[in-house]
Design an enzyme around this catalytic site. Structure first.
Site, PDB file in Angstrom:
ATOM      1  N   ASP A   1      12.829  26.975  26.313  1.00  0.00           N
ATOM      2  CA  ASP A   1      12.668  28.341  27.164  1.00  0.00           C
ATOM      3  C   ASP A   1      12.935  29.558  26.211  1.00  0.00           C
ATOM      4  O   ASP A   1      13.839  30.043  26.000  1.00  0.00           O
ATOM      5  CB  ASP A   1      13.885  28.234  28.092  1.00  0.00           C
ATOM      6  CG  ASP A   1      13.914  29.227  29.100  1.00  0.00           C
ATOM      7  OD1 ASP A   1      13.288  30.227  29.061  1.00  0.00           O
ATOM      8  OD2 ASP A   1      14.835  29.231  29.940  1.00  0.00           O
TER       9      ASP A   1
ATOM     10  N   HIS B   1      10.329  25.921  38.414  1.00  0.00           N
ATOM     11  CA  HIS B   1      11.716  25.917  38.438  1.00  0.00           C
ATOM     12  C   HIS B   1      12.412  26.572  39.344  1.00  0.00           C
ATOM     13  O   HIS B   1      11.959  27.292  40.233  1.00  0.00           O
ATOM     14  CB  HIS B   1      12.323  26.508  37.011  1.00  0.00           C
ATOM     15  CG  HIS B   1      11.873  25.685  35.797  1.00  0.00           C
ATOM     16  ND1 HIS B   1      12.834  25.161  35.067  1.00  0.00           N
ATOM     17  CD2 HIS B   1      10.714  25.614  35.229  1.00  0.00           C
ATOM     18  CE1 HIS B   1      12.377  24.523  33.951  1.00  0.00           C
ATOM     19  NE2 HIS B   1      11.159  25.033  34.080  1.00  0.00           N
TER      20      HIS B   1
ATOM     21  N   HIS C   1      17.246  29.932  40.274  1.00  0.00           N
ATOM     22  CA  HIS C   1      18.280  28.629  40.148  1.00  0.00           C
ATOM     23  C   HIS C   1      19.245  28.900  41.131  1.00  0.00           C
ATOM     24  O   HIS C   1      19.851  29.826  41.353  1.00  0.00           O
ATOM     25  CB  HIS C   1      18.711  28.593  38.634  1.00  0.00           C
ATOM     26  CG  HIS C   1      17.609  28.236  37.510  1.00  0.00           C
ATOM     27  ND1 HIS C   1      17.349  29.014  36.523  1.00  0.00           N
ATOM     28  CD2 HIS C   1      16.602  27.136  37.672  1.00  0.00           C
ATOM     29  CE1 HIS C   1      16.402  28.448  35.871  1.00  0.00           C
ATOM     30  NE2 HIS C   1      15.958  27.190  36.524  1.00  0.00           N
ATOM     31  N   GLY C   2      19.741  27.409  41.530  1.00  0.00           N
ATOM     32  CA  GLY C   2      20.837  27.328  42.264  1.00  0.00           C
ATOM     33  C   GLY C   2      20.560  27.719  43.834  1.00  0.00           C
ATOM     34  O   GLY C   2      19.627  27.376  44.404  1.00  0.00           O
TER      35      GLY C   2
ATOM     36  N   SER D   1      15.041  24.104  44.373  1.00  0.00           N
ATOM     37  CA  SER D   1      16.080  23.686  45.525  1.00  0.00           C
ATOM     38  C   SER D   1      16.109  25.013  46.355  1.00  0.00           C
ATOM     39  O   SER D   1      15.984  25.994  46.021  1.00  0.00           O
ATOM     40  CB  SER D   1      17.431  23.521  44.831  1.00  0.00           C
ATOM     41  OG  SER D   1      17.294  22.334  44.177  1.00  0.00           O
TER      42      SER D   1
ATOM     43  N   ASN E   1      11.068  21.400  39.728  1.00  0.00           N
ATOM     44  CA  ASN E   1      12.349  21.083  39.302  1.00  0.00           C
ATOM     45  C   ASN E   1      13.273  21.036  40.742  1.00  0.00           C
ATOM     46  O   ASN E   1      13.471  22.104  41.182  1.00  0.00           O
ATOM     47  CB  ASN E   1      13.188  21.750  38.134  1.00  0.00           C
ATOM     48  CG  ASN E   1      12.225  21.656  36.988  1.00  0.00           C
ATOM     49  OD1 ASN E   1      10.930  21.174  36.732  1.00  0.00           O
ATOM     50  ND2 ASN E   1      13.052  21.925  35.840  1.00  0.00           N
TER      51      ASN E   1
ATOM     52  N   ASP F   1      15.509  19.697  29.457  1.00  0.00           N
ATOM     53  CA  ASP F   1      15.174  20.755  30.522  1.00  0.00           C
ATOM     54  C   ASP F   1      15.817  22.120  29.826  1.00  0.00           C
ATOM     55  O   ASP F   1      16.958  22.156  29.574  1.00  0.00           O
ATOM     56  CB  ASP F   1      15.863  20.604  31.697  1.00  0.00           C
ATOM     57  CG  ASP F   1      15.649  21.570  32.931  1.00  0.00           C
ATOM     58  OD1 ASP F   1      14.738  22.230  32.898  1.00  0.00           O
ATOM     59  OD2 ASP F   1      16.731  21.530  33.898  1.00  0.00           O
ATOM     60  N   HIS F   2      15.283  23.061  29.627  1.00  0.00           N
ATOM     61  CA  HIS F   2      15.736  24.591  29.220  1.00  0.00           C
ATOM     62  C   HIS F   2      16.374  24.549  28.046  1.00  0.00           C
ATOM     63  O   HIS F   2      17.526  24.817  27.716  1.00  0.00           O
ATOM     64  CB  HIS F   2      16.631  25.029  30.269  1.00  0.00           C
ATOM     65  CG  HIS F   2      16.118  25.518  31.486  1.00  0.00           C
ATOM     66  ND1 HIS F   2      15.331  26.713  31.682  1.00  0.00           N
ATOM     67  CD2 HIS F   2      15.955  25.092  32.697  1.00  0.00           C
ATOM     68  CE1 HIS F   2      14.907  27.065  32.841  1.00  0.00           C
ATOM     69  NE2 HIS F   2      15.058  26.136  33.642  1.00  0.00           N
TER      70      HIS F   2
END
Length: 286
Positions: A102, A208, A178-179, A211, A230, A80-81
């Site tokens: 990435d 991506h 992200h996060g 969450s 993801n 990943d990344h």
């Protein structure tokens, strides 16, 4: 059953669902996501970020490969990344069946060049490649890297990028970060942009930062061309929140008393994601 990312996502694309890519940073989490994938009979991507392999250590990879091979569902092991070409080569040598390069923060031509270089090397040994165009946002300095401001993927650029690089899947920017979102930042996906990209790009699309987004939006994305989503923060929060509760008992010290309830909490969240993405029961298609 260990397979390549390309083979895994081809079935998802043909049958209109998304495969969950769960990030793991220890062996207990790894066990949990494989167990829930088998219970739900869902295809699975084990995603490991460079920071996570630094924590796990490369010596864990034979065990990751073995658990994937023995799984009763199809599994890809995904880097990943990936940050650079040398890192990608190490991942391929380590046994990953799918890698992501990435180059999203690079100028377009530089992103094309590094991605094409990775594709040429990876395809030579049967490993699939995910590229990224546009930038995922970030919520804080603790989450995976991202841009302060999201640069949305331009559909025409996506067509050119895929044609020139030969990637097997494309991570796009449609509004995720992200996060975990702070209270003053509300997630909102540009689903109309996703539909436009899906009309013109033929490879499976990747989301991506899955969450902490509204289920309705993520669920729609999983049926609008996104075939890999993801998930990292949501399952880790479930795992460690449960661990904090358990450790209120100061007498507990043995992992066999502490970790099973944490795995159960992670599995509950992962199961909900599998259902949301439409992946439950889809292992039978492989």
């Amino acid at each position: 059953m260990l397979i390549s990312g390309k083979d895994l996502l081809a079935v998802a694309a043909a049958n209109d669902f998304a495969v969950p890519a769960f990030n793991v940073s220890d062996y207990s989490m790894l066990r949990a996501i494989v167990e829930i994938a088998e219970e739900k009979q869902a295809p699975l991507i084990i995603a490991i970020h460079p920071n996570e392999i630094a924590n796990l250590g490369w010596d864990v990879m034979p065990s990751v490969i073995q658990i994937a091979r023995k799984a009763s569902v199809p599994v890809a092991i995904h880097w990943d990344h990936g940050a650079d070409y040398e890192q990608i080569l190490q991942a391929i040598q380590g046994g990953f069946t799918s890698v992501m390069i990435d180059g999203s923060l690079l100028p377009f031509e530089e992103n094309v060049a590094i991605t094409k270089k990775v594709v040429d090397a990876a395809h030579a040994v049967g490993v699939s490649v995910e590229g990224e165009l546009g930038t995922i946002g970030k919520t804080d300095t603790y989450a995976e890297s991202g841009a302060d401001s999201i640069v949305y993927t331009v559909p025409a650029d996506a067509v050119s990028f895929v044609e020139r690089t030969g990637v097997d899947s494309l991570a796009i920017a449609i509004g995720t970060r992200h996060g975990i979102y702070p209270s003053d930042l509300q997630p909102e996906l540009k689903l109309d942009l996703l539909e436009e990209i899906n009309r013109v790009v033929e490879v499976p699309l990747v989301l991506h930062g899955g969450s902490n987004n509204p289920d309705a939006e993520i669920g729609q994305a999983a049926h609008s061309g996104v075939n890999k989503i993801n998930i990292s923060s949501d399952i880790k929060i479930a795992y460690y929140d449960r661990e904090r509760e358990i450790l209120q008992d100061a007498q507990l010290r043995e992992p066999d008393a502490i970790q099973p309830p944490c795995r159960a909490a992670l599995k509950e969240v992962a199961a909900q994601k599998i259902d949301l993405f439409g992946a439950a029961g889809k292992a039978a298609l492989y």
